[in-house]
Design a protein around this motif. Structure first.
Motif, mmCIF file in Angstrom:
data_model
loop_
_atom_site.group_PDB
_atom_site.id
_atom_site.type_symbol
_atom_site.label_atom_id
_atom_site.label_comp_id
_atom_site.label_asym_id
_atom_site.label_seq_id
_atom_site.Cartn_x
_atom_site.Cartn_y
_atom_site.Cartn_z
ATOM 1 N N THR A 13 0.849 -1.188 0.000
ATOM 2 C CA THR A 13 0.000 0.000 0.000
ATOM 3 C C THR A 13 0.887 1.241 0.000
ATOM 4 O O THR A 13 2.073 1.165 0.347
ATOM 5 C CB THR A 13 -0.903 0.041 1.249
ATOM 6 O OG1 THR A 13 -0.083 0.183 2.412
ATOM 7 C CG2 THR A 13 -1.775 -1.211 1.361
ATOM 8 N N ARG A 43 -3.743 -0.346 -9.130
ATOM 9 C CA ARG A 43 -4.266 -0.331 -7.760
ATOM 10 C C ARG A 43 -5.510 -1.197 -7.732
ATOM 11 O O ARG A 43 -6.346 -1.122 -8.631
ATOM 12 C CB ARG A 43 -4.679 1.085 -7.354
ATOM 13 C CG ARG A 43 -3.574 2.081 -7.313
ATOM 14 C CD ARG A 43 -4.178 3.448 -6.987
ATOM 15 N NE ARG A 43 -3.260 4.497 -7.341
ATOM 16 C CZ ARG A 43 -2.804 5.383 -6.473
ATOM 17 N NH1 ARG A 43 -3.211 5.368 -5.227
ATOM 18 N NH2 ARG A 43 -1.960 6.319 -6.859
ATOM 19 N N LYS A 44 -5.631 -1.981 -6.675
ATOM 20 C CA LYS A 44 -6.844 -2.776 -6.489
ATOM 21 C C LYS A 44 -7.431 -2.412 -5.138
ATOM 22 O O LYS A 44 -6.711 -2.379 -4.138
ATOM 23 C CB LYS A 44 -6.533 -4.272 -6.549
ATOM 24 C CG LYS A 44 -6.107 -4.731 -7.925
ATOM 25 C CD LYS A 44 -5.949 -6.224 -8.004
ATOM 26 C CE LYS A 44 -5.519 -6.630 -9.415
ATOM 27 N NZ LYS A 44 -5.279 -8.066 -9.509
ATOM 28 N N PRO A 45 -8.730 -2.121 -5.091
ATOM 29 C CA PRO A 45 -9.359 -1.741 -3.811
ATOM 30 C C PRO A 45 -9.226 -2.848 -2.771
ATOM 31 O O PRO A 45 -9.331 -4.035 -3.092
ATOM 32 C CB PRO A 45 -10.825 -1.523 -4.167
ATOM 33 C CG PRO A 45 -10.886 -1.460 -5.651
ATOM 34 C CD PRO A 45 -9.683 -2.169 -6.177
ATOM 35 N N SER A 46 -8.979 -2.433 -1.551
ATOM 36 C CA SER A 46 -8.903 -3.389 -0.439
ATOM 37 C C SER A 46 -10.282 -3.952 -0.167
ATOM 38 O O SER A 46 -11.282 -3.239 -0.221
ATOM 39 C CB SER A 46 -8.375 -2.681 0.808
ATOM 40 O OG SER A 46 -8.516 -3.501 1.935
ATOM 41 N N THR A 50 -12.344 0.254 2.393
ATOM 42 C CA THR A 50 -12.713 0.881 1.116
ATOM 43 C C THR A 50 -11.863 2.104 0.786
ATOM 44 O O THR A 50 -11.837 2.549 -0.352
ATOM 45 C CB THR A 50 -14.199 1.290 1.120
ATOM 46 O OG1 THR A 50 -14.433 2.161 2.231
ATOM 47 C CG2 THR A 50 -15.095 0.067 1.204
ATOM 48 N N SER A 52 -8.567 2.172 1.125
ATOM 49 C CA SER A 52 -7.210 1.708 0.831
ATOM 50 C C SER A 52 -7.167 0.880 -0.450
ATOM 51 O O SER A 52 -8.162 0.273 -0.837
ATOM 52 C CB SER A 52 -6.700 0.883 2.015
ATOM 53 O OG SER A 52 -5.376 0.478 1.792
ATOM 54 N N HIS A 53 -5.998 0.888 -1.068
ATOM 55 C CA HIS A 53 -5.763 0.098 -2.276
ATOM 56 C C HIS A 53 -4.448 -0.659 -2.117
ATOM 57 O O HIS A 53 -3.493 -0.150 -1.542
ATOM 58 C CB HIS A 53 -5.629 1.006 -3.511
ATOM 59 C CG HIS A 53 -6.883 1.721 -3.860
ATOM 60 N ND1 HIS A 53 -7.285 2.876 -3.235
ATOM 61 C CD2 HIS A 53 -7.836 1.432 -4.768
ATOM 62 C CE1 HIS A 53 -8.438 3.271 -3.744
ATOM 63 N NE2 HIS A 53 -8.793 2.414 -4.674
ATOM 64 N N SER A 54 -4.397 -1.862 -2.659
ATOM 65 C CA SER A 54 -3.128 -2.578 -2.729
ATOM 66 C C SER A 54 -2.575 -2.386 -4.136
ATOM 67 O O SER A 54 -3.321 -2.158 -5.092
ATOM 68 C CB SER A 54 -3.287 -4.049 -2.378
ATOM 69 O OG SER A 54 -4.186 -4.680 -3.256
#
Length: 151
Positions: A13, A43-46, A50, A52-54
């Motif tokens: 992150t 980026r992929k949503p956690s 909501t 945060s993104h990984s």
């Protein structure tokens, strides 16, 4: 990019990168945007947060990261050519230097033996209470999976 190649998803992150590299979130965000524009990562949503993104490397980003991660190979080869005892001494010296810089707040605390809750020093020398091993020069660890910050 090499961080993203090797660390688990929950640590990939902007916040984790900022802490690890002792940089601001804004600086890391700018770098991430640039890498996104070059199609090196997405980026992929956690699923749990909501906000945060990984960060996930794409094929080309992964290829570059694998190529770049060998930047230290000449130094590793030089160290590997030294006797094991000298390698252990060098490791301990480098970790002591990092620890001193941590204490002076020049760099952020690193997840290594000297900063760990499980680290103990007794009659028989340094010891990891979690792993149950002596921490003589060759057994010292950086980025240990059982690391817990002191205090």
């Amino acid at each position: 990019m090499t961080f993203l190649l090797h660390y688990p998803e929950e640590q990939r992150t902007v916040t984790s990168l900022a802490l690890y590299f002792n940089m601001t979130k804004a600086t890391i965000s700018d770098a991430v945007k640039s890498l996104e524009q070059k199609n090196y990562l997405v980026r992929k949503p956690s699923q749990t947060d909501t906000r945060s993104h990984s960060l996930h490397l794409l094929k080309e980003g992964r290829a570059i990261a694998k190529k770049v991660e060998h930047f230290a190979a000449p130094m590793q080869e030089a160290v590997a050519a030294s006797p094991a005892k000298e390698q252990g001494v060098l490791l301990e010296q480098l970790m002591q230097l990092i620890y001193q810089l941590n204490q002076q707040e020049v760099i952020t605390h690193q997840p290594m033996c000297f900063n760990c809750e499980h680290y103990a020093s007794g009659k028989k020398g340094p010891y990891c209470e979690e792993l149950g091993i002596s921490l003589k020069q060759g057994n010292l660890r950086v980025d240990c999976p059982v690391f817990e910050a002191k205090g």
